[in-house]
Structures are given as C-alpha cells and as structure tokens.
Enzyme design. Structure first.
Site, PDB file in Angstrom:
ATOM      1  N   THR B 162       0.874  -1.201   0.000  1.00 42.86           N
ATOM      2  CA  THR B 162       0.000   0.000   0.000  1.00 42.86           C
ATOM      3  C   THR B 162       0.903   1.242   0.000  1.00 42.86           C
ATOM      4  OG1 THR B 162      -0.265  -0.075   2.409  1.00 42.86           O
ATOM      5  CG2 THR B 162      -1.959  -1.169   1.080  1.00 42.86           C
ATOM      6  N   LYS B 188       4.299  -6.665   4.044  1.00 43.90           N
ATOM      7  CA  LYS B 188       4.032  -5.268   3.677  1.00 43.90           C
ATOM      8  C   LYS B 188       3.798  -4.505   4.966  1.00 43.90           C
ATOM      9  CE  LYS B 188       0.705  -3.147   3.370  1.00 43.90           C
ATOM     10  NZ  LYS B 188      -0.126  -2.210   4.196  1.00 43.90           N
ATOM     11  N   THR B 199       2.439  -8.266  12.757  1.00 42.10           N
ATOM     12  CA  THR B 199       2.620  -6.967  12.114  1.00 42.10           C
ATOM     13  C   THR B 199       1.538  -6.787  11.083  1.00 42.10           C
ATOM     14  OG1 THR B 199       4.105  -5.555  10.921  1.00 42.10           O
ATOM     15  CG2 THR B 199       4.111  -7.863  10.290  1.00 42.10           C
ATOM     16  N   GLU B 280       6.885   5.172   7.247  1.00 41.74           N
ATOM     17  CA  GLU B 280       6.485   6.352   6.479  1.00 41.74           C
ATOM     18  C   GLU B 280       7.379   7.541   6.813  1.00 41.74           C
ATOM     19  OE1 GLU B 280       1.828   5.128   5.721  1.00 41.74           O
ATOM     20  OE2 GLU B 280       2.333   6.291   7.491  1.00 41.74           O
ATOM     21  N   ASN B 403       0.581  11.190   5.525  1.00 38.31           N
ATOM     22  CA  ASN B 403      -0.643  10.936   6.276  1.00 38.31           C
ATOM     23  C   ASN B 403      -1.616  12.097   6.336  1.00 38.31           C
ATOM     24  OD1 ASN B 403      -0.418   8.142   7.150  1.00 38.31           O
ATOM     25  ND2 ASN B 403       1.522   8.879   8.002  1.00 38.31           N
ATOM     26  N   SER B 408      -5.410   6.541   4.175  1.00 34.47           N
ATOM     27  CA  SER B 408      -4.986   5.140   4.296  1.00 34.47           C
ATOM     28  C   SER B 408      -5.881   4.447   5.287  1.00 34.47           C
ATOM     29  CB  SER B 408      -3.535   5.052   4.719  1.00 34.47           C
ATOM     30  OG  SER B 408      -3.389   5.484   6.047  1.00 34.47           O
TER      31      SER B 408
END
Lengths: 408, 408
Positions: B162, B188, B199, B280, B403, B408
């Site tokens: 993603t 991922k 996770t 991120e 973000n 997301s």
C-alpha cells in the site's frame, strides 16, 4: 531559540484583563539563564497565611524542583512564602548537582525575603539534562524583590515561556456572601504535553481563604477534569507543576464552596485549552467526546488513544474526516469496545453507526467541518454509561520543524 | 495514491533471491480494488498436508478477514489450502457487509480451486471503513488459478503493497539431516505499525514439515522477539496478520529443531526490519536497547516509550543527540526507573551516567553518530537484569506529507 516562532493561529485575540490578587506581588527580570534579550525569571511573593496547594508530574524522572516542591507542600501556612520560576533550563536529570541548585536558590530567596526556606517553591522549565547556572538566578534575586508589584502578573506569564508562542492567562471574579473573590492564573506549555496529574507550569492565585488540605483536594479533583484531559504529543514532561495559592486576603472562606470551585474550574479549563491551542505546530483545536464506555476511566483511555494517534492527528491536519483511523485508535486502546456498536460523529455529521458507515453519510458534510479550526469528534461505544471529553491539536509540519530543529 | 512515493533511503539495495518452496505456487493480477495500473490481488495455493500457523492483531476493532482467519486456524492440515490477499481496501469496520465479503471470496476460491472453504485464508489491507468491492476480486479468481507459478513470489510481494515504497522479502535455507529445507517470506507495512502479536501482513512459507500446534507455538515465541519489537508510529493496525505455512514437501520434520527455529527467526527479523526501514517518511533506522530493567517486560515498556516518543523521534530526524528526551520517555513509561542510576549511550559514546551527563562527554561525538542512518541508543537502568531490544525509525516531514495528504 534561533528565531521566534510565529504566534499560533489558535491563539486568543489578546491576553485577558488580569485582576490584582490581594496578598500576591510579582516581578520578572532578565537573568540570561539560556535566552538573551528577554525576561526569563519571575518571583511571586505571597502574604503570610497563604495556603499553597500543588499537583505535579508522576514521571519517574521528575526534575529536582518538582521533588523539592513535593517535599514542602502541606505545611502550615502561617508564614509568608515565595514562588520562583525560571525558563530555559528545566534542571531535570541533573543529578545531585540539580538538587544543590534548588537548595542554593531557595536558600538565597529565603534569606533575601526573610522567609523560611521551606516556604520557597521553585520551578524550572526548558532543556533537560544541562546544569542549571543557578548563580545567574541568585544574582538577580535582590532585583526581583525590589521590583515587586501587585500588577505585574502579565510580565510573569511571559517570563516563564519556552516554545510557547503566546502568554497564557485566565481570571474570574465572583461574589460570595456579598464579598468579591478574585482568581487569576497563568500557564506555559506547548510541547511535551501529556499531563499526568498536572500540566507543564501553571500558577493560580486567589484572595479566597481555604485550609490547605481542602484546597489541595479541590485542586486534585479539578485537575482530573482539566489538565489531565489535554494532550499535545503524548509526551509527559519531567517538570509538570501546578501551584494554587489562596492568600485569604478577601476574608472569604471557600472550603466546600461550589461557586468558587466552578470559577476555579473555569480558570483551569481556560488555561488548559490555551496550552492545547499553543500546541507545537497546531492549526486545529480538537475536542474528543467518548460516551457509552464501560466506565469513565475506559472512556478516558479511548479518548486519549484517539487524541494521541499520529494517524488521527495528521488526518485532521490534512482536513480529512478519516473516521477509519478513529476506529483504529479505539481498537488499539486496550479498553473495551464492540466494533458493531460504535457510532462516530464529525461535528454534527453522523458518519458511522452500528459498526459501519451510515447509509446517509455524505463525505462533503464531514469534510466541510474539517476545514474549520475547531474540530469535534464524538464516539459512542454503545456499551455503558462511561464518558469523557478531552482536547488535543493536530500534528503538522510545524511540530517537526520545532522539534527537529530546536533543542527543548 | 495520487503519485508514487519515493523509495525509502533505508531500503535494501535489492529484493533478495527467493527460493522455490515446494508445495506453494503464486499468482498476482490487477483487480482494480482501489489502485489502477498495478497488481493488487495475490493468491497462493498450498499443497495438501500444509500446516498453517498465524498470529494476528489484538485490536478490538480488527477486520473481518482477521476474524475469519482466527476462526479457521488450528484445523487438520490434510487438505490443500489457499491464501488470498488484496491491497487498497482493508475490509475493516465494514460491519456485517464485511463478513459477507469474506464469505463470498472464500466460497469462490474454494469452489474454483476445489478446496474446503475453511482452508481458504484471506487478508485485506488499505483504507478502513469502505465497503470492499469483492466482485472485482471474484472476477479474477479463475485468472489467479490459471496463472499459478512456483516462481512468482516476487510479484506476490509487490501485489500486497500500500504505502510501502519497496517490496519486502527474506529467505533462508538450511541443511537438516542431510536434506535441504527452504524458508521464504514476504511482508508489507509502512505506517500504522505498532504490532500487537503480529505486524501488518506477513506470509512465510517453508517446505519443512511440522505439526500445526508446534508450528503455532514456534511462531508465537518468535513473533515476540521480532514483529512485536518494532514500531513506526505507535498506531496498531486493524489488519495485522502473519501466516506461516509448512508444506512438508521436504520431508524434514522441524518440530523442536533449534536450527530451523533460528533460520525462521532470521527471516522474521529481516522482514520486521524491512518494515521499519520503510516506515512512512523514515530517514534513520533506530535500534534501542534497554538493559538493567526490573524485568524483560519492563525493559520492553521503557524501550517502546522511547521508540514511540514524538520528541525522541523528531530529535533523531534533526540529528540531535537529545538524551534529555530519552530521559523524559523513560520517566513517562510507567515502568520502574531510578533517575540517579540511569546510563545512556548514543552509538559508542557514553552520554550520561548516574543520572547525569558524563564529565567526559563531548557532544560532537554523539552528534557525529546521529549523522549516520543507523542510530543506536542504549539505556541501562541499573536496577535488575531485564533487557529488550526494539527498532523504530525517525519522525519526519515525510510522515506528515504521507498521512495528511493520503487516505490510508
């Protein structure tokens, strides 16, 4: 600081009109503890008979001044007292040398002002882990005593600022039995805000009379409804201190007085909101209501999980009504929730109900609410009667700028 | 996504060489669940006799596919099985409709592949709270089955991404009793990473043989040492899923085999580190060691408080060896600490000892360490024997960009 930060867009229009509190005088001077070209130390002198109540951080690494204040609270209030605060250095994680700095300062204030040393309370705020150059403070004590002025509270509020972009003050007056009682307080705080029993630094003064144990109990109760319900960044300071002084000069005893408690609540809430509004990098003031939880404590856990979630806070910064991230925060909080009973509102818009997006939900409605600078998120868990309201701000580039570039 | 994110500066130089795992085949196709112009669904088919173990998020708002997987685990492994994963929509907080989507997909895979429905495991990752357009997935199932290929694991690793900026794979092979056992896995994850039992999404395959209860126990133990020791942003996903498949095709039983467990640990640790390296906005990979705590659990609490502190993470982004913020995080963690026994190192530099900065400390030494992209912070609490090592990344403008601007 390398350069002054721009004033928060959420700042109040102006510093409020502050009343004189009989029995309290202030002075602020430039001692050069860390900052140059600004006042950085303030001294308040308190009349004999003043009761002093306080709440403090529960951090395991709390600072030397906090430990010293905690030892001194609760004693008889017959003698005069003093509060000295410096900005620029928190005297935290400074070992035995930190304790020695507090002793040196309180001893010097006691001697110069003619007070017992155990009636001298100090706070320090600023960088953690560097030795406090306490001689610079001791050098200006005579100047601080000579300059005492009942009307100098505004300067005191400015002298304790660190990354704050505006001084924070609040005041109320009320009539009790035909006599006027005044309350005035000020606070500092902008980052490292996730208070645990208190916030950064807050000083509130009243000319009401109140026995210290009653004053302390009232303060602890109201702290749970105000400063313990705000967060900027989930990081709890080593220096959180809130001192409440009742000089008694009005002659009005306020023990168990509901009207006084309400007025004090308003002053504390006002100051707590001002701290959030000055959250580092903040562009949105966010109120989060959680209802229908298993208990008030569980509601608080959920509300703080939402308020501290970096993903919720960045979505708010981006004006995205991202209720999926609210669901995520509820899920991770550890408190009880049933996915299929959750209701979520952004402003007046019902977004989700019974565990899923409401059929009438139009994202444009919630998106319009997100464009404002006052965001309201309400979650009902549909489980019990527990509820809690907390406040926070968004997480923006400004927070990164301030904290990656400055040492605090 | 509006535009592709730049690849993390902490990404591995290349995707590793992945072995074929006998008993497993893969296919990935473009179903258009949310993204256009890329493969977004992968299907793995598992040979009869494969044991499947799994660990999942403990979120109270976990997704429909997670709840479905949890129901199905632990059954006998005599029949063939399948794992289907889609990116772009997490099917989380989608109420009864979400459960119906899982049922529709697993029923369709079971029918097309000739499997019992309770041997079809699914995961979904992406936006929370929007209905999963499961017809788009069902429409490509025949294509997924027709395209099965033992060598197509690399495409599968890409199909589940993603906000990831690179695919994450890891493999090991080992000799046991003269026979070769292969392990290969992919993952991922980039944001909403504070795993709680697992996770984001991780799939690991081996041709070893192992009874399911033994495999499950091994997986749970290793998860506590790997995925449960990483964090990007303290936010726990609603979809965390880790599935481990042992096909048995090698004929080597690895129950209680220490060498296999070590190789599996290495694959899991490698994938967990790759998730952090793709955090991120990450520019620094950060290892935090806590020793001398009252217990391993208390060491974990302290280490995660440091790893999740926005102030610590922004200081690292700013290359500031700000150990005062490390002290703050220790203090707020709630675990036991004695200010005057704390020792802190940045890289090889002893910064603080006995509760205060070390007399020989030169900030230039620690600052030089902070300029690298691998940061090591070590804290000794001087209380007991508890210890834990965890990993995180820094908090930068990139995190806010991703973000505040993307959903997301």
């Amino acid at each position: 600081m390398a350069k002054p930060l721009p004033v928060s867009p959420l700042a109040p229009a102006q510093f409020p009109e502050m009343p004189v509190i009989e029995g309290v005088t202030f002075a602020s001077v430039e001692a050069g503890v860390r900052y140059a070209g600004r006042k950085d130390v303030m001294l308040a002198l308190l009349a004999p008979g003043s009761a002093v109540a306080g709440v403090f951080t529960r951090s395991a690494t709390r600072s030397a001044p906090v430990l010293d204040c905690q030892k001194k609270l609760g004693g008889a209030g017959d003698e005069a007292a003093a509060i000295l605060v410096n900005a620029g250095n928190s005297n935290a994680f400074t070992g035995k040398r930190g304790d020695a700095s507090v002793a040196a300062i309180t001893e010097a204030v006691a001697r110069a002002a003619g007070l017992p040393q155990d009636r001298v309370f100090t706070s320090s705020t600023g960088v953690i882990g560097e030795p406090l150059p306490h001689d610079r403070i001791i050098d200006v004590i005579d100047q601080l005593i000579a300059g005492q002025d009942a009307g100098a509270i505004n300067d005191a509020a400015r002298a304790i600022m660190t990354t704050d972009t505006y001084p924070k003050g609040a005041a109320r007056s009320l009539e009790i039995d035909g006599r006027t009682v005044q309350i005035a307080g000020f606070a500092k705080g902008s980052g490292m805000i996730a208070p645990d029993m208190a916030t950064m630094l807050v000083y509130i003064f009243t000319d009401a009379a109140c026995a210290q144990p009653k004053l302390q109990a009232m303060l602890a109760d109201l702290t749970d409804l105000t400063f313990n319900c705000i967060t900027v960044d989930s990081d709890t300071s080593t220096s959180d201190t809130l001192l409440l002084v009742a000089t008694g000069a009005s002659g009005v005893d306020v023990a168990d007085n509901a009207a006084f408690e309400e007025a004090l609540f308003e002053v504390m809430m006002d100051l707590a909101h001002q701290v959030v509004r000055d959250g580092e990098g903040a562009t949105k003031f966010v109120q989060i209501d959680v209802t229908g939880a298993a208990s008030d404590a569980e509601a608080h856990t959920h509300a703080m999980a939402i308020a501290n979630s970096p993903l919720v806070k960045t979505a708010i910064a981006g004006e995205d009504p991202n209720w999926g991230r609210v669901v995520m925060a509820i899920g991770k909080s550890g408190a009880q929730a049933d996915r299929d009973r959750i209701t979520i509102r952004f402003g007046d818009t019902l977004v989700a109900e019974n565990g899923w997006v409401h059929p009438d939900y139009q994202e444009a409605d919630a998106a319009a609410h997100m464009e404002g600078d006052h965001i309201a998120i309400a979650v009902d868990l549909g489980i019990g009667d527990g509820k809690k309201r907390v406040w926070t701000c968004d997480l923006t580039h400004g927070y990164i700028d301030i904290n990656a570039d400055y040492r605090s």
